[in-house]
Design a protein around this motif. Sequence first.
Motif, PDB file in Angstrom:
ATOM      1  N   HIS A  20      92.486  60.691  -1.719  1.00 54.80           N
ATOM      2  CA  HIS A  20      92.212  61.521  -2.783  1.00 54.80           C
ATOM      3  C   HIS A  20      92.770  61.023  -3.843  1.00 54.80           C
ATOM      4  N   PHE A  21      93.383  60.110  -4.370  1.00 53.96           N
ATOM      5  CA  PHE A  21      94.376  59.826  -6.080  1.00 53.96           C
ATOM      6  C   PHE A  21      93.304  58.662  -6.539  1.00 53.96           C
ATOM      7  N   PHE A  22      92.505  58.033  -5.129  1.00 57.69           N
ATOM      8  CA  PHE A  22      91.842  56.746  -6.353  1.00 57.69           C
ATOM      9  C   PHE A  22      90.138  57.278  -6.327  1.00 57.69           C
ATOM     10  N   LEU A  23      89.730  58.385  -5.654  1.00 56.78           N
ATOM     11  CA  LEU A  23      88.696  58.910  -5.395  1.00 56.78           C
ATOM     12  C   LEU A  23      88.625  59.816  -6.807  1.00 56.78           C
ATOM     13  N   ASN A  24      90.054  60.466  -7.128  1.00 63.13           N
ATOM     14  CA  ASN A  24      89.785  61.233  -8.559  1.00 63.13           C
ATOM     15  C   ASN A  24      90.219  60.062  -9.463  1.00 63.13           C
ATOM     16  N   TYR A  25      90.926  58.518  -9.553  1.00 63.56           N
ATOM     17  CA  TYR A  25      91.295  58.476 -10.352  1.00 63.56           C
ATOM     18  C   TYR A  25      89.957  57.658 -10.907  1.00 63.56           C
ATOM     19  N   ARG A  26      89.469  57.753  -9.685  1.00 67.80           N
ATOM     20  CA  ARG A  26      87.025  56.964 -10.142  1.00 67.80           C
ATOM     21  C   ARG A  26      86.579  57.295 -10.597  1.00 67.80           C
ATOM     22  N   ASN A  27      86.680  59.102 -10.005  1.00 63.56           N
ATOM     23  CA  ASN A  27      85.736  59.329 -10.848  1.00 63.56           C
ATOM     24  C   ASN A  27      85.819  59.365 -13.139  1.00 63.56           C
ATOM     25  N   LEU A  38      83.746  47.642 -13.656  1.00 67.78           N
ATOM     26  CA  LEU A  38      84.761  46.724 -12.587  1.00 67.78           C
ATOM     27  C   LEU A  38      84.432  46.462 -11.195  1.00 67.78           C
ATOM     28  N   GLY A  39      84.632  44.726 -10.707  1.00 68.16           N
ATOM     29  CA  GLY A  39      84.281  45.152  -9.362  1.00 68.16           C
ATOM     30  C   GLY A  39      85.458  45.999  -8.701  1.00 68.16           C
ATOM     31  N   PHE A  40      85.448  45.783  -7.610  1.00 74.23           N
ATOM     32  CA  PHE A  40      86.132  46.366  -6.311  1.00 74.23           C
ATOM     33  C   PHE A  40      87.921  46.569  -6.225  1.00 74.23           C
ATOM     34  N   LYS A  46      93.740  47.550 -10.656  1.00 76.74           N
ATOM     35  CA  LYS A  46      93.664  49.219 -11.766  1.00 76.74           C
ATOM     36  C   LYS A  46      94.459  49.730 -10.911  1.00 76.74           C
ATOM     37  N   CYS A  47      93.765  50.589  -9.987  1.00 73.78           N
ATOM     38  CA  CYS A  47      94.467  52.362  -9.486  1.00 73.78           C
ATOM     39  C   CYS A  47      95.516  51.998  -9.227  1.00 73.78           C
ATOM     40  N   SER A  48      96.115  50.889  -7.867  1.00 75.32           N
ATOM     41  CA  SER A  48      96.961  50.697  -7.432  1.00 75.32           C
ATOM     42  C   SER A  48      98.838  50.581  -7.959  1.00 75.32           C
TER      43      SER A  48
END
Length: 195
Positions: A20-27, A38-40, A46-48
């Motif tokens: 959930h955090f990952f999807l929110n952070y991506r948006n 940025l590549g996956f 960066k997200c972690s």
Amino acid sequence: MNMGKESQLRPKANVSSYIHFFLNYRNKFKEQQPNTYLGFKEFSRKCSEKWRSISKNEKAKYEALAKLDKARYQEEMMNYIGKKKKRRKKKDPQAPRRPPSSFLIFSQDHYAQLKKENPGWSVVQVAKAMGKMWSTTTDVDKQPYEQRAAVLRSKYFEDVNTYRQQHRGRKRNFRLSARNQRSGRTEPNKRVDPV
């Protein structure tokens, strides 16, 4: 045109608080930096890092979302009428085991020696070395292993035939006794006359 039952899609699986955090952070990242790619792997790293740095209160929001999502998924699965996953049949422990190949017999003979010579090697490294040894072995040197494998294979096929004959007999007797119980018979092919 679908004439049968309407096919029901399997409910979407629930996701963790981190997802959930990952999807929110991506948006948010896409909104703030629309031209940056940025590549996956980079983005995940960066997200972690960001996930580890956020406060417990902020994490609690995502954990609450994950709980709600899990409840939604469980409720949808209760109402879901779809194909169940087929379980693999359990193998009969009395069934004969497949014989080893000539390479496996070769490996059994040489494993201890290779491991003794190279005690620091992992199982994978020993297996790779064994494969190289086998591929460099001449056909003449492979012959005894292939003969042993052929003997074991023929014994296996004999064991399978006897197992199937015994198993077929047990299966047939079971079917007959079940059929007799359903029809009220006490012995095969004999009816009990009512008194």
